[in-house]
Scaffold this active site. Structure first.
Site, PDB file in Angstrom:
ATOM      1  N   LYS A 141       0.866  -1.189   0.000  1.00 17.33           N
ATOM      2  CA  LYS A 141       0.000   0.000   0.000  1.00 17.33           C
ATOM      3  C   LYS A 141       0.891   1.223   0.000  1.00 17.33           C
ATOM      4  CE  LYS A 141      -4.371   1.193   0.091  1.00 17.33           C
ATOM      5  NZ  LYS A 141      -5.556   0.518  -0.479  1.00 17.33           N
ATOM      6  N   ASP A 181      -6.646   4.520  -4.809  1.00 16.62           N
ATOM      7  CA  ASP A 181      -7.376   4.439  -3.534  1.00 16.62           C
ATOM      8  C   ASP A 181      -7.951   5.841  -3.346  1.00 16.62           C
ATOM      9  OD1 ASP A 181      -7.704   2.550  -1.017  1.00 16.62           O
ATOM     10  OD2 ASP A 181      -7.208   4.484  -0.159  1.00 16.62           O
TER      11      ASP A 181
HETATM   12  P1  NDP Z   1     -12.467   8.135  -3.281  1.00 16.00           P
HETATM   13  O1  NDP Z   1     -11.436   9.162  -3.031  1.00 16.00           O
HETATM   14  O2  NDP Z   1     -12.921   7.896  -4.665  1.00 16.00           O
HETATM   15  O3  NDP Z   1     -13.768   8.461  -2.405  1.00 16.00           O
HETATM   16  C1  NDP Z   1     -13.715   8.584  -1.033  1.00 16.00           C
HETATM   17  C2  NDP Z   1     -15.047   9.124  -0.550  1.00 16.00           C
HETATM   18  O4  NDP Z   1     -15.054   9.128   0.867  1.00 16.00           O
HETATM   19  C3  NDP Z   1     -15.282  10.568  -0.983  1.00 16.00           C
HETATM   20  O5  NDP Z   1     -16.653  10.784  -1.107  1.00 16.00           O
HETATM   21  C4  NDP Z   1     -14.702  11.345   0.192  1.00 16.00           C
HETATM   22  O6  NDP Z   1     -15.235  12.645   0.327  1.00 16.00           O
HETATM   23  C5  NDP Z   1     -15.118  10.465   1.360  1.00 16.00           C
HETATM   24  N1  NDP Z   1     -14.165  10.631   2.472  1.00 16.00           N
HETATM   25  C6  NDP Z   1     -12.812  10.496   2.440  1.00 16.00           C
HETATM   26  N2  NDP Z   1     -12.273  10.737   3.634  1.00 16.00           N
HETATM   27  C7  NDP Z   1     -13.296  11.017   4.439  1.00 16.00           C
HETATM   28  C8  NDP Z   1     -13.387  11.365   5.801  1.00 16.00           C
HETATM   29  N3  NDP Z   1     -12.290  11.458   6.575  1.00 16.00           N
HETATM   30  N4  NDP Z   1     -14.626  11.579   6.303  1.00 16.00           N
HETATM   31  C9  NDP Z   1     -15.731  11.466   5.517  1.00 16.00           C
HETATM   32  N5  NDP Z   1     -15.697  11.152   4.217  1.00 16.00           N
HETATM   33  C10 NDP Z   1     -14.513  10.937   3.693  1.00 16.00           C
HETATM   34  O7  NDP Z   1     -11.913   6.782  -2.600  1.00 16.00           O
HETATM   35  P2  NDP Z   1     -12.370   5.284  -2.855  1.00 16.00           P
HETATM   36  O8  NDP Z   1     -13.819   5.239  -3.138  1.00 16.00           O
HETATM   37  O9  NDP Z   1     -11.417   4.689  -3.803  1.00 16.00           O
HETATM   38  O10 NDP Z   1     -12.062   4.620  -1.435  1.00 16.00           O
HETATM   39  C11 NDP Z   1     -13.014   4.600  -0.374  1.00 16.00           C
HETATM   40  C12 NDP Z   1     -12.662   3.503   0.616  1.00 16.00           C
HETATM   41  O11 NDP Z   1     -12.659   2.246  -0.050  1.00 16.00           O
HETATM   42  C13 NDP Z   1     -11.294   3.630   1.284  1.00 16.00           C
HETATM   43  O12 NDP Z   1     -11.369   3.095   2.585  1.00 16.00           O
HETATM   44  C14 NDP Z   1     -10.428   2.729   0.420  1.00 16.00           C
HETATM   45  O13 NDP Z   1      -9.268   2.274   1.102  1.00 16.00           O
HETATM   46  C15 NDP Z   1     -11.401   1.589   0.158  1.00 16.00           C
HETATM   47  N6  NDP Z   1     -11.087   0.765  -0.990  1.00 16.00           N
HETATM   48  C16 NDP Z   1     -10.960   1.304  -2.248  1.00 16.00           C
HETATM   49  C17 NDP Z   1     -10.693   0.490  -3.315  1.00 16.00           C
HETATM   50  C18 NDP Z   1     -10.685   1.010  -4.704  1.00 16.00           C
HETATM   51  O14 NDP Z   1     -10.648   0.177  -5.615  1.00 16.00           O
HETATM   52  N7  NDP Z   1     -10.741   2.305  -4.949  1.00 16.00           N
HETATM   53  C19 NDP Z   1     -10.443  -0.960  -3.127  1.00 16.00           C
HETATM   54  C20 NDP Z   1     -10.706  -1.450  -1.791  1.00 16.00           C
HETATM   55  C21 NDP Z   1     -10.974  -0.583  -0.771  1.00 16.00           C
HETATM   56  P3  NDP Z   1     -14.427  13.907  -0.260  1.00 16.00           P
HETATM   57  O15 NDP Z   1     -14.525  13.800  -1.734  1.00 16.00           O
HETATM   58  O16 NDP Z   1     -15.116  15.084   0.322  1.00 16.00           O
HETATM   59  O17 NDP Z   1     -13.021  13.751   0.251  1.00 16.00           O
END
Ligand code: NDP
Length: 461
Positions: A141, A181
């Site tokens: 990671k 991510d």
């Molecule tokens: P993105 O950046 O595409 O989206 C993240 C979302 O979560 C956004 O809406 C963001 O809001 C919100 N967010 C981020 N940080 C916070 C916070 N501290 N409090 C509240 N909302 C928050 O990321 P992903 O969708 O790729 O990832 C989301 C989760 O899924 C993570 O835990 C990641 O590790 C996990 N994951 C992702 C994978 C992937 O393929 N992308 C694979 C497996 C797991 P804002 O835009 O306002 O920041």
């Protein structure tokens, strides 16, 4: 072979749960203050009592001690220039945690909250998640404390190029294969791949995944984590004679995982009533229009409250904990770690929650998991439920090696097969180790055994 020190010999005389606690105590001393990493290691270790009891060879080989120590942790300076010519310095990370099953594989996160503790927690989780997919990938990671919000496209490009200039020394299609991510999507992956290609003077397409499908990416990679989470939860629901159809669903976040979890849940007949971003949540009792969310987030890169401009009947709230007080049947936390606390878990249970699927990594804290599982909520843990993203990343590597592309239908079918097989493996392992129906134990033990057995086969290192 036997990993023996006087301490281990002493520990072997103790019960397996004492042994696990003693090892974790040492890990806590060695990684003092790294709360997320310690939470993640304990989450796995606390499931392992039955497997250590049946397999004392894992003690002899020091498997727990070795698993919790990354093979390599790289921390580096990333200097870049903004549009006004001002120099900024961020910190870059890559943890190459475990390469037993294949090249290190795991995403890059760009978020100001990224620390070595968070990178290590995510890398540690990734080892077992990747093992569960059954595909030949190890765990890694990385990322940076860089905040992409509010940056121009040129600034993002300059940052990505500077980040990759250093990272390129440590990665390669057979060494370590990053993906996206939080804060890293196909735009950022494109800039990083371009810089890697320039530095190496070679078109090694398989060095990163999550590329644009027009430029070496896999179809369905973007959708894979969200779709996969819903496929997994649907299997879990089916096991109890339930389904998504007709249910009310809350999905936190509105990023890559959330959007495609919403899309698939709706396709399966559910109504998604709320989603969020880091500044608040929207509640639309008539059902969130996912196409509007896509337009706002993927195209216009706007805040989620703009949803109300085209859907005036929806409501906005700026306290994200409130999203979990809205009554729903299924919760899919898909934003970030520790977003569901004990209080939020109680609110969900009191409102009749039936199932929860972790789309994000470790979105429920330890107490929240206890509240949910003690109250009969069906619980799909992250390392199983959100493994679809990395599974399709591994399929992207295969397509790159073959210089060939599968159709969206082919990839989606393979994704469904992987998610069903992970579910079966979790259920069967839980049963085998005396905890029927416990998918947390099933996922932890099944992932652990696969890696531990291979570590023994490959000898001590
Ligand atoms: P993105 O950046 O595409 O989206 C993240 C979302 O979560 C956004 O809406 C963001 O809001 C919100 N967010 C981020 N940080 C916070 C916070 N501290 N409090 C509240 N909302 C928050 O990321 P992903 O969708 O790729 O990832 C989301 C989760 O899924 C993570 O835990 C990641 O590790 C996990 N994951 C992702 C994978 C992937 O393929 N992308 C694979 C497996 C797991 P804002 O835009 O306002 O920041």
């Amino acid at each position: 072979m036997r990993y023996t020190t006087p301490e281990v010999t002493e520990i072997r005389r103790q019960s397996s749960s004492e042994y696990i606690k003693a090892v974790h105590k040492k890990i806590a001393e060695r990684n003092a203050g790294e709360s997320e990493f310690l939470q993640a290691t304990w989450e796995v270790f606390s499931s392992l009592k039955p497997v250590i009891e049946q397999h004392p060879e894992y003690i002899d080989h020091g498997i727990l001690e070795r698993l919790a120590e990354p093979e390599r942790l790289i921390i580096f300076r990333v200097a870049w220039e903004d549009d006004e010519g001002k120099v900024h310095v961020n910190r870059g990370f890559r943890v190459q945690f475990n390469s037993t099953l294949g090249p290190y594989k795991g995403g890059l996160r760009f978020h100001p909250s990224l620390t070595s503790s968070v990178v290590k927690f995510l890398g540690f989780e990734q080892i077992f998640k990747n093992a569960l997919t059954g595909l030949p990938i190890g765990g890694g990671k990385g990322g940076s404390d860089f905040d992409p919000k509010g940056k121009s496209d040129r600034e993002i490009m300059r940052f990505c190029q500077s980040f990759m200039t250093e990272l390129s020394r440590h990665i390669g299609p057979d060494i370590d294969v990053p993906a996206g991510d939080i804060g890293v999507g196909k735009r950022e992956i494109g800039y990083m791949f371009g810089q890697y290609k320039r530095i190496r003077n070679a078109y090694e397409a398989g060095v990163v995944t999550g590329k644009n499908p027009d430029n070496g990416g896999s179809l369905v990679r973007k959708e894979a984590t969200g779709y996969g989470t819903v496929y997994f939860v649907e299997e879990m629901l089916k096991g109890e004679g339930k389904t998504f159809a007709g249910s009310k669903v809350i999905v936190s976040g509105s990023g890559n995982v959330s959007i495609y979890a919403m899309e698939k849940a709706i396709e399966f007949g559910a109504t998604v009533i709320a989603c969020s971003d880091s500044e608040g949540y929207i509640y639309d009792p008539s059902g969130i229009d996912v196409e509007t969310v896509k337009q706002l987030k993927e195209v216009e890169r706007k805040r989620i409250y703009h949803y109300l401009e085209s859907h005036p009947n929806a409501r906005f709230g700026n306290d994200n904990t409130e999203i979990w007080t809205i009554p729903c049947d299924i919760a899919l936390p898909c934003a970030t770690q520790n977003e569901i606390s004990r209080e939020s878990a109680h609110a969900l249970v009191d409102n009749g929650l039936k199932a929860l699927g972790e789309g994000a990594n470790m979105p429920c804290d330890e107490e929240a998991v206890r509240v949910l599982t003690n109250n009969g909520v069906l619980f799909a843990p992250a390392k199983a439920a959100n493994a679809g993203g990395v599974a399709v990343s591994a399929m992207e590597m295969s397509q790159n090696s073959m210089r060939y592309s599968w159709t969206a239908e082919e990839v989606d079918e393979k994704l469904q097969t992987v998610m069903k097989s992970i579910y079966r493996s979790c259920i069967e392992t839980a049963e085998q180790y005396g905890q029927p129906g416990n998918l947390i134990a099933g996922a932890n033990i099944a992932g652990f055994k696969k890696v531990a057995d291979a570590m023994i086969a490959y000898g001590l290192h």
